[in-house]
Design a protein around this motif. Structure first.
Motif: not given
Length: 84
Positions: A45, A24, A27, A52-53, A47-50
């Protein structure tokens, strides 16, 4: 005193946590400084998932804590009524 199995499980949890933390960190902090055409970007993945997750994980954690607290409170309330 922790048994050998407890120590192995604890070491495994620490290792998994360390791997997730390093992934992370790379990332979110390091990847923006690397050229977007570099081959390393295929291992991460978008960067939007950084955001959201961790948000989803935090909400699930809060949900489980809330359900657990509600369960314990209802169980204690039923036990109190039986004792009277």
């Amino acid at each position: 005193m922790a048994t050998g199995t407890d120590q192995v499980v604890g070491l495994g949890l620490v290792a998994v946590s360390l791997i997730i933390f390093l992934y992370y960190t790379a990332w979110v902090i390091l990847l923006p400084f690397i050229d977007s055409q570099h081959v390393i970007h295929k291992y991460f993945l978008p960067r939007a998932y950084a955001v959201a997750i961790p948000l989803a994980a935090g909400l699930l954690l809060l949900l489980f804590v809330g359900v657990f607290i509600t369960y314990v409170m209802l169980k204690n309330q039923k036990g109190t009524k039986k004792a009277q």
